[in-house]
Design a protein around this motif. Structure first.
Motif, mmCIF file in Angstrom:
data_model
loop_
_atom_site.group_PDB
_atom_site.id
_atom_site.type_symbol
_atom_site.label_atom_id
_atom_site.label_comp_id
_atom_site.label_asym_id
_atom_site.label_seq_id
_atom_site.Cartn_x
_atom_site.Cartn_y
_atom_site.Cartn_z
ATOM 1 N N ASP B 97 -5.523 6.324 3.819
ATOM 2 C CA ASP B 97 -5.444 6.256 2.356
ATOM 3 C C ASP B 97 -4.071 5.808 1.879
ATOM 4 O O ASP B 97 -3.950 4.993 0.977
ATOM 5 C CB ASP B 97 -5.720 7.646 1.754
ATOM 6 N N GLN B 98 -3.045 6.389 2.500
ATOM 7 C CA GLN B 98 -1.673 6.062 2.100
ATOM 8 C C GLN B 98 -1.385 4.585 2.351
ATOM 9 O O GLN B 98 -0.831 3.887 1.510
ATOM 10 C CB GLN B 98 -0.683 6.940 2.890
ATOM 11 N N MET B 99 -1.779 4.098 3.525
ATOM 12 C CA MET B 99 -1.493 2.699 3.869
ATOM 13 C C MET B 99 -2.211 1.757 2.913
ATOM 14 O O MET B 99 -1.649 0.758 2.469
ATOM 15 C CB MET B 99 -1.910 2.410 5.316
ATOM 16 N N ILE B 100 -3.448 2.092 2.607
ATOM 17 C CA ILE B 100 -4.220 1.210 1.726
ATOM 18 C C ILE B 100 -3.656 1.261 0.309
ATOM 19 O O ILE B 100 -3.546 0.232 -0.367
ATOM 20 C CB ILE B 100 -5.723 1.580 1.802
ATOM 21 N N ALA B 101 -3.244 2.456 -0.108
ATOM 22 C CA ALA B 101 -2.627 2.576 -1.434
ATOM 23 C C ALA B 101 -1.359 1.708 -1.494
ATOM 24 O O ALA B 101 -1.103 1.027 -2.493
ATOM 25 C CB ALA B 101 -2.297 4.037 -1.730
ATOM 26 N N ASP B 102 -0.575 1.731 -0.412
ATOM 27 C CA ASP B 102 0.662 0.940 -0.393
ATOM 28 C C ASP B 102 0.387 -0.567 -0.420
ATOM 29 O O ASP B 102 1.131 -1.328 -1.031
ATOM 30 C CB ASP B 102 1.499 1.271 0.852
ATOM 31 N N LEU B 103 -0.693 -0.965 0.239
ATOM 32 C CA LEU B 103 -1.062 -2.386 0.193
ATOM 33 C C LEU B 103 -1.445 -2.768 -1.241
ATOM 34 O O LEU B 103 -0.969 -3.760 -1.787
ATOM 35 C CB LEU B 103 -2.236 -2.664 1.145
ATOM 36 N N HIS B 104 -2.273 -1.936 -1.840
ATOM 37 C CA HIS B 104 -2.796 -2.272 -3.164
ATOM 38 C C HIS B 104 -1.734 -2.220 -4.254
ATOM 39 O O HIS B 104 -1.808 -2.945 -5.240
ATOM 40 C CB HIS B 104 -3.977 -1.355 -3.506
ATOM 41 N N SER B 105 -0.725 -1.371 -4.065
ATOM 42 C CA SER B 105 0.325 -1.295 -5.085
ATOM 43 C C SER B 105 1.364 -2.390 -4.884
ATOM 44 O O SER B 105 2.249 -2.576 -5.710
ATOM 45 C CB SER B 105 1.014 0.072 -5.023
ATOM 46 N N GLY B 106 1.266 -3.112 -3.767
ATOM 47 C CA GLY B 106 2.241 -4.169 -3.502
ATOM 48 C C GLY B 106 3.475 -3.662 -2.764
ATOM 49 O O GLY B 106 4.378 -4.421 -2.435
ATOM 50 N N LYS B 107 3.515 -2.359 -2.469
ATOM 51 C CA LYS B 107 4.665 -1.802 -1.769
ATOM 52 C C LYS B 107 4.702 -2.301 -0.324
ATOM 53 O O LYS B 107 5.752 -2.617 0.214
ATOM 54 C CB LYS B 107 4.573 -0.269 -1.801
ATOM 55 N N ALA B 108 3.517 -2.361 0.299
ATOM 56 C CA ALA B 108 3.445 -2.854 1.678
ATOM 57 C C ALA B 108 3.142 -4.350 1.646
ATOM 58 O O ALA B 108 2.420 -4.823 0.789
ATOM 59 C CB ALA B 108 2.349 -2.118 2.433
ATOM 60 N N LYS B 109 3.710 -5.051 2.583
ATOM 61 C CA LYS B 109 3.497 -6.501 2.639
ATOM 62 C C LYS B 109 2.447 -6.845 3.691
ATOM 63 O O LYS B 109 2.062 -6.018 4.504
ATOM 64 C CB LYS B 109 4.814 -7.200 3.011
ATOM 65 N N TYR B 110 2.012 -8.091 3.659
ATOM 66 C CA TYR B 110 1.180 -8.640 4.736
ATOM 67 C C TYR B 110 1.687 -10.050 4.956
ATOM 68 O O TYR B 110 2.461 -10.575 4.151
ATOM 69 C CB TYR B 110 -0.305 -8.612 4.348
ATOM 70 N N SER B 111 1.246 -10.671 6.022
ATOM 71 C CA SER B 111 1.781 -11.991 6.363
ATOM 72 C C SER B 111 1.530 -12.995 5.240
ATOM 73 O O SER B 111 0.404 -13.149 4.761
ATOM 74 C CB SER B 111 1.137 -12.488 7.658
ATOM 75 N N SER B 112 2.603 -13.676 4.848
ATOM 76 C CA SER B 112 2.533 -14.610 3.715
ATOM 77 C C SER B 112 1.576 -15.770 3.944
ATOM 78 O O SER B 112 1.116 -16.393 2.995
ATOM 79 C CB SER B 112 3.914 -15.178 3.425
ATOM 80 N N ILE B 113 1.282 -16.042 5.199
ATOM 81 C CA ILE B 113 0.429 -17.191 5.502
ATOM 82 C C ILE B 113 -0.915 -17.086 4.782
ATOM 83 O O ILE B 113 -1.524 -18.096 4.425
ATOM 84 C CB ILE B 113 0.204 -17.303 7.037
ATOM 85 N N PHE B 114 -1.371 -15.865 4.545
ATOM 86 C CA PHE B 114 -2.700 -15.694 3.945
ATOM 87 C C PHE B 114 -2.688 -15.859 2.425
ATOM 88 O O PHE B 114 -3.712 -15.691 1.772
ATOM 89 C CB PHE B 114 -3.307 -14.362 4.389
ATOM 90 N N ASN B 115 -1.526 -16.206 1.897
ATOM 91 C CA ASN B 115 -1.438 -16.505 0.471
ATOM 92 C C ASN B 115 -1.570 -17.996 0.189
ATOM 93 O O ASN B 115 -1.288 -18.456 -0.904
ATOM 94 C CB ASN B 115 -0.118 -15.978 -0.091
ATOM 95 N N TYR B 116 -1.995 -18.745 1.218
ATOM 96 C CA TYR B 116 -2.254 -20.172 1.008
ATOM 97 C C TYR B 116 -3.770 -20.389 0.970
ATOM 98 O O TYR B 116 -4.514 -19.681 1.660
ATOM 99 C CB TYR B 116 -1.611 -21.002 2.130
ATOM 100 N N PRO B 117 -4.227 -21.376 0.188
ATOM 101 C CA PRO B 117 -5.666 -21.583 0.031
ATOM 102 C C PRO B 117 -6.290 -22.391 1.172
ATOM 103 O O PRO B 117 -5.589 -23.137 1.861
ATOM 104 C CB PRO B 117 -5.765 -22.374 -1.280
ATOM 105 N N THR B 118 -7.598 -22.216 1.373
ATOM 106 C CA THR B 118 -8.330 -23.028 2.356
ATOM 107 C C THR B 118 -9.157 -24.056 1.589
ATOM 108 O O THR B 118 -10.257 -23.758 1.120
ATOM 109 C CB THR B 118 -9.264 -22.146 3.210
ATOM 110 N N LEU B 119 -8.616 -25.254 1.451
ATOM 111 C CA LEU B 119 -9.214 -26.255 0.563
ATOM 112 C C LEU B 119 -10.364 -27.018 1.193
ATOM 113 O O LEU B 119 -11.285 -27.435 0.500
ATOM 114 C CB LEU B 119 -8.136 -27.245 0.102
#
Ligand SMILES: [Fe+2]
Ligand SMILES: [Fe+2]
Lengths: 96, 316
Positions: B97-119
């Motif tokens: 729960d804590q980890m997911i809350a941190d992801l959703h609040s933007g506190k935790a990061k994830y790899s930036s590569i997935f912020n690019y679109p698949t055109l």
């Protein structure tokens, strides 16, 4: 209703093939045992890694204390005579 | 007189690290080691989970049933990777729960590569080949990372990754051997994904303050720049085989270092995406939050059902 948000945590053990022991592979969350087994199948055996699954709720696992490991396992430490290599077998004796 | 020298907990820990003995969940560890691992493992888990989104986008539009089955299977593996990693992080005392809350609040990061679109469909090839290729480069050394549950999760992950890379390469190869328009699709996807993939190895060593401590604790085994160099050296010949042009005018073989010289990553873009201003940051996060919120009733119902059944069994 309960305030618990996370589903309980389960430890997963898998027998990789008939004749071998079940081995711990990791854990997962599930509402009950039945769901834990189904989730374990999807998470840990997508490539035929198992023929049998055990799940145990993590809270039921009791473990030895790692800080006391040295003292706890000490009784086995000085008993070299428990190993076959402790004994000298004359060269003439075969198959022992 | 006999003096008993008691080793401090910290000395015992350092000794294990020095002798390559894995640290296990209940062993004593410095608070900072624990924190670093929770951050790294949960960030890794989030990347696997968010990483399903750009590819999931193409499952219903895969060009054949075979490609669809393969892509579905690959995306399912990524879900599995996320779950292995969340459970490894939980052994350190954090909760799902804590980890997911941190992801959703933007506190935790994830790899930036997935912020690019698949055109286009070719992006799915490029992702498997390049992004999973870079993930393998990052993850293989983590099989020897000092924290036991993380290392064991990596063994399973790495076993599954190589199919991911190969299916991507095969998509690229099919396009490159196809009509000129298909070849062009492949080249354009390659152009889009090359630089963001190089960013996956993280900031330059000189700007990665955590690297030194992580190397000392043997959480990391190679620096960001070392892995980036290896990746370039591995990928350039593969691109040549496909007949694709690496979108880097500074790329040149360097005989003395027995590796390629290559251009500088656009670090401004990198930091910008990390800060949340990439092309898809908002979409990705809102898709995750939406899935979580809309699934809440299922999680609650399953728990209520399990409790009811347990009660009934107790009464019987
Ligand atoms: Fe993965
Ligand atoms: Fe992958």
């Amino acid at each position: 209703m309960s305030q618990q948000k996370d589903w309980p945590l389960w430890e997963v053990f898998i027998r990789s093939k008939q004749g071998l022991d079940h081995k711990h592979v990791g854990s997962l969350h599930a509402a009950d045992a039945e769901m834990a087994i189904q989730n374990a199948r999807d998470v840990y055996t997508r490539r035929m890694e198992g023929v049998s699954i055990w799940v145990v709720e993590s809270k039921h696992i009791h473990a030895s204390n790692p800080d006391e490991a040295a003292a706890f396992f000490d009784p086995a430490n000085d008993k070299v005579y428990r190993h076959p290599t402790f004994y000298e077998v004359p060269a003439e004796i075969k198959n022992m | 007189m006999e003096t008993i020298i008691e080793k401090s907990l910290e000395e015992v820990f350092e000794e294990k690290i020095a002798n390559d003995i894995r640290i296990e969940p209940k062993d004593w560890m410095p608070e900072q080691y624990r924190k670093t691992l929770v951050r790294q493992i949960s960030q890794h888990a989030h990347s696997e989970i968010v990483g399903m989104l750009p590819e999931g986008n193409w499952i219903t539009r895969a060009p054949s049933l075979k490609r669809k089955a393969i892509l579905l299977s690959k995306v399912q593996d990524e879900a599995g990777h996320g779950l292995y990693l969340y459970s490894a992080a939980e052994t350190l005392g954090t909760t799902r729960d804590q980890m997911i809350a941190d992801l959703h609040s933007g506190k935790a990061k994830y790899s930036s590569i997935f912020n690019y679109p698949t055109l286009s469909w070719a992006d799915i090839g490029a992702i498997g080949w390049l992004v999973d290729g870079a993930a393998i480069m990052n993850q293989v050394p983590l099989i020897r990372t000092s924290y036991g549950p993380y290392a064991r999760a990596m063994v399973r992950v790495c076993k599954e990754e190589s199919f991911h890379q190969r299916q991507g390469f095969e998509i690229m190869m099919t396009l490159c051997n196809g009509a000129p328009a298909q070849k062009q699709m492949a080249q354009e996807a390659f152009n889009r994904w090359w630089w963001p993939t190089l960013m996956m190895f993280g900031p330059k060593d000189s700007e990665s303050p955590n690297t030194e401590q992580s190397m000392r604790w043997k959480i990391k085994r190679f620096t960001n720049d070392e892995l980036r160099q290896r990746f370039v050296d591995m990928m350039v010949p593969q691109a040549e085989f496909l007949g694709l042009t690496v979108p880097d005018k500074d790329l040149k073989w360097n005989e003395t270092k027995n590796g390629y010289d290559f251009g500088d990553v656009d670090w401004e873009e990198f930091w910008n995406v990390v800060k949340g201003n990439g092309p898809c940051n908002k979409d990705r996060l809102s898709a995750r939050v939406k899935a979580h919120e809309e699934g809440a009733w299922v999680r609650e119902a399953a728990l209520a059902h399990a409790q009811k059944r347990a009660q009934r069994e107790a009464q019987a």
